[in-house]
Design a protein around this motif. Structure first.
Motif, PDB file in Angstrom:
ATOM      1  N   ALA A 225      -7.833   4.181  14.406  1.00 43.24           N
ATOM      2  CA  ALA A 225      -8.928   5.156  14.577  1.00 43.24           C
ATOM      3  C   ALA A 225      -8.416   6.589  14.498  1.00 43.24           C
ATOM      4  CB  ALA A 225      -9.657   4.905  15.900  1.00 43.24           C
ATOM      5  N   PHE A 226      -7.576   6.837  13.524  1.00 42.67           N
ATOM      6  CA  PHE A 226      -6.951   8.154  13.386  1.00 42.67           C
ATOM      7  C   PHE A 226      -7.074   8.630  11.953  1.00 42.67           C
ATOM      8  CE2 PHE A 226      -3.428  11.030  12.521  1.00 42.67           C
ATOM      9  CZ  PHE A 226      -3.437  11.871  13.627  1.00 42.67           C
ATOM     10  N   GLY A 227      -7.423   9.895  11.763  1.00 36.24           N
ATOM     11  CA  GLY A 227      -7.550  10.452  10.414  1.00 36.24           C
ATOM     12  C   GLY A 227      -8.847  10.009   9.777  1.00 36.24           C
ATOM     13  N   ASN A 228      -8.769   8.921   9.045  1.00 38.14           N
ATOM     14  CA  ASN A 228      -9.966   8.330   8.448  1.00 38.14           C
ATOM     15  C   ASN A 228      -9.651   6.904   7.996  1.00 38.14           C
ATOM     16  OD1 ASN A 228      -8.704   8.516   5.818  1.00 38.14           O
ATOM     17  ND2 ASN A 228      -9.371  10.649   5.710  1.00 38.14           N
ATOM     18  N   GLU A 229     -10.557   6.312   7.235  1.00 41.56           N
ATOM     19  CA  GLU A 229     -10.409   4.915   6.828  1.00 41.56           C
ATOM     20  C   GLU A 229      -9.294   4.692   5.810  1.00 41.56           C
ATOM     21  OE1 GLU A 229     -12.633   6.853   3.711  1.00 41.56           O
ATOM     22  OE2 GLU A 229     -12.718   6.944   5.889  1.00 41.56           O
ATOM     23  N   TRP A 230      -8.650   5.757   5.345  1.00 47.16           N
ATOM     24  CA  TRP A 230      -7.494   5.637   4.455  1.00 47.16           C
ATOM     25  C   TRP A 230      -6.186   5.590   5.247  1.00 47.16           C
ATOM     26  CZ3 TRP A 230      -7.199   7.982  -1.044  1.00 47.16           C
ATOM     27  CH2 TRP A 230      -8.319   7.591  -1.794  1.00 47.16           C
ATOM     28  N   TYR A 231      -6.244   5.255   6.496  1.00 45.66           N
ATOM     29  CA  TYR A 231      -5.034   5.225   7.328  1.00 45.66           C
ATOM     30  C   TYR A 231      -3.961   4.323   6.730  1.00 45.66           C
ATOM     31  CZ  TYR A 231      -2.106   5.079  11.514  1.00 45.66           C
ATOM     32  OH  TYR A 231      -1.047   5.180  12.398  1.00 45.66           O
ATOM     33  N   SER A 232      -4.358   3.190   6.167  1.00 46.17           N
ATOM     34  CA  SER A 232      -3.374   2.241   5.640  1.00 46.17           C
ATOM     35  C   SER A 232      -2.528   2.853   4.540  1.00 46.17           C
ATOM     36  CB  SER A 232      -4.074   0.985   5.116  1.00 46.17           C
ATOM     37  OG  SER A 232      -4.955   1.304   4.056  1.00 46.17           O
ATOM     38  N   ARG A 233      -3.094   3.726   3.742  1.00 46.42           N
ATOM     39  CA  ARG A 233      -2.332   4.448   2.712  1.00 46.42           C
ATOM     40  C   ARG A 233      -1.552   5.595   3.319  1.00 46.42           C
ATOM     41  NH1 ARG A 233      -3.884   9.397   0.505  1.00 46.42           N
ATOM     42  NH2 ARG A 233      -2.946   9.946  -1.515  1.00 46.42           N
ATOM     43  N   ASN A 234      -2.259   6.414   4.088  1.00 51.76           N
ATOM     44  CA  ASN A 234      -1.670   7.675   4.558  1.00 51.76           C
ATOM     45  C   ASN A 234      -0.534   7.480   5.553  1.00 51.76           C
ATOM     46  OD1 ASN A 234      -3.593   8.861   2.946  1.00 51.76           O
ATOM     47  ND2 ASN A 234      -5.001   9.296   4.631  1.00 51.76           N
ATOM     48  N   MET A 235      -0.549   6.375   6.287  1.00 52.90           N
ATOM     49  CA  MET A 235       0.516   6.147   7.264  1.00 52.90           C
ATOM     50  C   MET A 235       1.870   5.917   6.596  1.00 52.90           C
ATOM     51  SD  MET A 235      -0.077   2.203   8.565  1.00 52.90           S
ATOM     52  CE  MET A 235       1.644   1.859   8.945  1.00 52.90           C
ATOM     53  N   TYR A 236       1.861   5.611   5.303  1.00 48.17           N
ATOM     54  CA  TYR A 236       3.103   5.395   4.561  1.00 48.17           C
ATOM     55  C   TYR A 236       3.496   6.611   3.721  1.00 48.17           C
ATOM     56  CZ  TYR A 236       2.852   0.426   5.780  1.00 48.17           C
ATOM     57  OH  TYR A 236       2.822  -0.777   6.464  1.00 48.17           O
ATOM     58  N   ILE A 237       2.747   7.690   3.811  1.00 49.38           N
ATOM     59  CA  ILE A 237       3.098   8.910   3.077  1.00 49.38           C
ATOM     60  C   ILE A 237       3.930   9.796   3.997  1.00 49.38           C
ATOM     61  CG2 ILE A 237       2.220  10.970   1.912  1.00 49.38           C
ATOM     62  CD1 ILE A 237      -0.216   9.400   1.093  1.00 49.38           C
ATOM     63  N   GLN A 238       5.199   9.899   3.687  1.00 52.81           N
ATOM     64  CA  GLN A 238       6.120  10.637   4.546  1.00 52.81           C
ATOM     65  C   GLN A 238       5.695  12.101   4.694  1.00 52.81           C
ATOM     66  OE1 GLN A 238      10.431   9.346   3.732  1.00 52.81           O
ATOM     67  NE2 GLN A 238       9.343   8.594   1.905  1.00 52.81           N
ATOM     68  N   GLY A 239       5.629  12.552   5.938  1.00 52.54           N
ATOM     69  CA  GLY A 239       5.250  13.927   6.225  1.00 52.54           C
ATOM     70  C   GLY A 239       3.779  14.120   6.503  1.00 52.54           C
ATOM     71  N   SER A 240       2.960  13.115   6.243  1.00 52.10           N
ATOM     72  CA  SER A 240       1.530  13.243   6.514  1.00 52.10           C
ATOM     73  C   SER A 240       1.268  13.165   8.015  1.00 52.10           C
ATOM     74  CB  SER A 240       0.747  12.138   5.802  1.00 52.10           C
ATOM     75  OG  SER A 240       0.981  10.879   6.419  1.00 52.10           O
ATOM     76  N   GLY A 241       0.102  13.621   8.425  1.00 51.74           N
ATOM     77  CA  GLY A 241      -0.275  13.543   9.830  1.00 51.74           C
ATOM     78  C   GLY A 241      -0.315  12.110  10.318  1.00 51.74           C
ATOM     79  N   GLU A 242      -0.792  11.195   9.463  1.00 49.81           N
ATOM     80  CA  GLU A 242      -0.867   9.792   9.828  1.00 49.81           C
ATOM     81  C   GLU A 242       0.538   9.187   9.966  1.00 49.81           C
ATOM     82  OE1 GLU A 242      -4.773  10.649   7.736  1.00 49.81           O
ATOM     83  OE2 GLU A 242      -2.696  11.300   7.611  1.00 49.81           O
ATOM     84  N   PHE A 243       1.442   9.605   9.088  1.00 47.32           N
ATOM     85  CA  PHE A 243       2.831   9.114   9.149  1.00 47.32           C
ATOM     86  C   PHE A 243       3.466   9.487  10.489  1.00 47.32           C
ATOM     87  CE2 PHE A 243       7.406   9.526   8.449  1.00 47.32           C
ATOM     88  CZ  PHE A 243       7.720   8.383   7.730  1.00 47.32           C
TER      89      PHE A 243
END
Length: 492
Positions: free
Chosen positions: A54-72
């Motif tokens: 429940a963080f960022g948005n529904e693209w968490y699965s992608r964004n959590m693997y992008i180094q340096g992103s807020g989700e990462f």
């Protein structure tokens, strides 16, 4: 012969039997169903594993693997290194302990929606339904419930048409960033694996010839997944996201359309495919504008999809919600221009619907209970509306609420009635509809018909009115309303 090969053979047989084949010329015989054109209002549901963080948005699965992103950064801080806790590790936490399909369906019916489109599989690749193609589904993992199946049955009990949204094709690249560093995605990925194929993400998401092109193996898997969804749940609507525009997908996309339309014909059902941009040949399905509308009325039928929240389609902590007035105004604008509104909500991971979402749906339902005859079963009038405020053209244009004035109206009609929807309540109770002015010397105004009666829907007492050269003048007196008022104008 494995399940996929058998299904591919069945697909070819169904297409060969007709009445549609997988050519655009054949699919052009498709007609938008009457039920869909009458429905006007549907609901979209984004609910899945991404609802757990429940963080960022529904693209968490992608964004959590992008180094340096807020989700990462959030992921490492909250859950630890990706090699120890990856996206798949959210699945056991996705228990849906409060999920009650009957309660959902009751609320959706109360909202006034006529059709419901749950996301059956999002870009993350987790199926929210029972499948023979993958064990990575909600019936076998997480909730261990056939979510889409239970919802479809509940919708039917409440007189709602159930649909399904497939975003599977975006999975081609969606998890690819996890291969760029040490994570739970390293090593060989094969068909059937959750993260497969995790290819390199294109620099331009709208490049129709993105490389590497999708393989036949992946496209066949997508085709069979979609047709399995069609056969198992018989959805009244199938919604596709934008990536189907890829050149490499064109042949498989035509097969899906032919298969779906042929299956529906054999079931005696009329169905709808929603698509974005120009991924379908015009006239073979219903175009959809994401988070936006057309600035003018269109001669073809269309749909917009938007969300109750500005920042996300799925539930996140601290969603930036729109207010009910804005959404009701949006609905009126869309319907006046020959379209449908598909409004999205995002349930929490446990399956409960946030009170903010529920409040918006109930308020829309109250408004439609009073004013629904100006929305349901209506057609467009000769003018979609009038006033100084005009919505911007195209997608991703609904970021800010429009400041409608008491001079802004939207029109619909049915039979002997014209409905004028006042987008903003006038403080003095005086409304002037310039498009309904009377005959003027030397030329005519927009409207030359005879007006028999003008009434304000949902309020007792008669409105005072007179037709002048400059417009139809309506005086209601002071009425307090947070939402648009509707005038029912009866012509002779």
């Amino acid at each position: 012969m494995d399940f996929t090969e058998q299904y591919l053979q069945t697909i070819d047989e169904v297409i060969a039997a007709g009445p549609y084949d997988d050519r655009w010329d054949s699919l052009a015989a498709y007609q938008v169903p009457k039920w869909y054109r009458q429905a006007k209002f549907g609901l979209f549901i984004h609910w899945g594993i991404y609802s757990v963080p429940a963080f960022g948005n529904e693209w968490y699965s992608r964004n959590m693997y992008i180094q340096g992103s807020g989700e990462f950064e959030h992921h490492i801080k909250t859950y630890g290194p990706h090699k120890e806790f990856g996206y798949k590790d959210f699945i056991p936490l996705f228990t849906a302990s409060a999920f009650d399909p009957e309660e959902w369906a009751g609320l959706f019916a109360e909202s006034g929606a006529r059709y419901i489109v749950p996301v059956a599989e999002h870009h993350d690749g987790f199926q929210m339904y029972k499948s023979e193609l993958s064990h990575w589904n909600a019936a076998e993992m997480g909730p261990k419930r056939d979510v889409l199946g239970e919802l479809t049955e509940a919708f039917e009990r409440h007189g709602l048409k159930g649909g399904a949204s497939s975003h599977r094709i975006e999975h081609w690249f969606f998890m690819g960033h996890g291969r760029e560093f040490e994570s739970d995605m390293n090593g060989t990925l094969e068909r059937g694996d959750f993260y497969w194929p995790a290819m390199e993400e294109p620099k331009d998401h709208f490049d129709t010839d993105s490389k590497p092109a999708m393989t036949k193996e992946f496209l066949d898997d997508w085709l069979v997944r979609t047709c399995e969804l069609i056969d198992r749940y018989r959805p009244a609507v199938i919604y596709f996201d934008w990536w189907i525009l890829q050149k490499s997908a064109a042949g498989h996309l035509r097969k899906i359309a032919a298969y779906y339309y042929n299956r529906a014909a054999s079931w005696g059902r009329e169905v709808v495919i929603n698509y974005k941009h120009d991924s379908f040949a015009f006239g073979t399905a219903v175009p959809d504008v994401e988070r936006g509308v057309f600035s003018q009325m269109k001669p073809f039928y269309w749909q917009t999809d938007t969300s109750v929240a500005r920042n996300s389609w799925g539930y996140t902590k601290g969603n930036d919600y729109k207010d009910p007035e804005e959404i009701i105004q949006y609905l009126a604008d869309v319907v006046s221009k020959n379209g449908n509104l598909l409004l999205n909500i995002g349930p929490r991971a446990d399956g409960s619907i946030p009170e903010e979402d529920a409040h918006i749906l109930r308020e829309i339902g109250k408004w439609l209970k009073r004013n629904g005859e100006a929305i349901y079963d209506t057609g467009v009038w000769r003018e979609y509306g009038e006033g100084p405020v005009q919505a911007a053209e195209g997608g991703f244009s609904d970021g800010k609420k429009l400041a409608y004035t008491e001079r802004d109206f939207r029109y619909t009609c049915r039979g002997s009635h014209i409905y004028a929807i006042a987008m903003k309540t006038a403080a003095d109770g005086c409304y002037r509809l310039t498009k309904l002015g009377g005959r003027q010397e030397g030329h005519t105004a927009c409207f030359e018909g005879i007006i028999d009666q003008v009434e304000l829907l949902g309020f007792e007492g008669k409105s005072q009115w007179r037709q002048e050269k400059e417009g139809l003048l309506i005086q209601t007196g002071e009425i307090e309303s947070a939402y648009p008022l509707v005038f029912k104008i009866t012509v002779h």
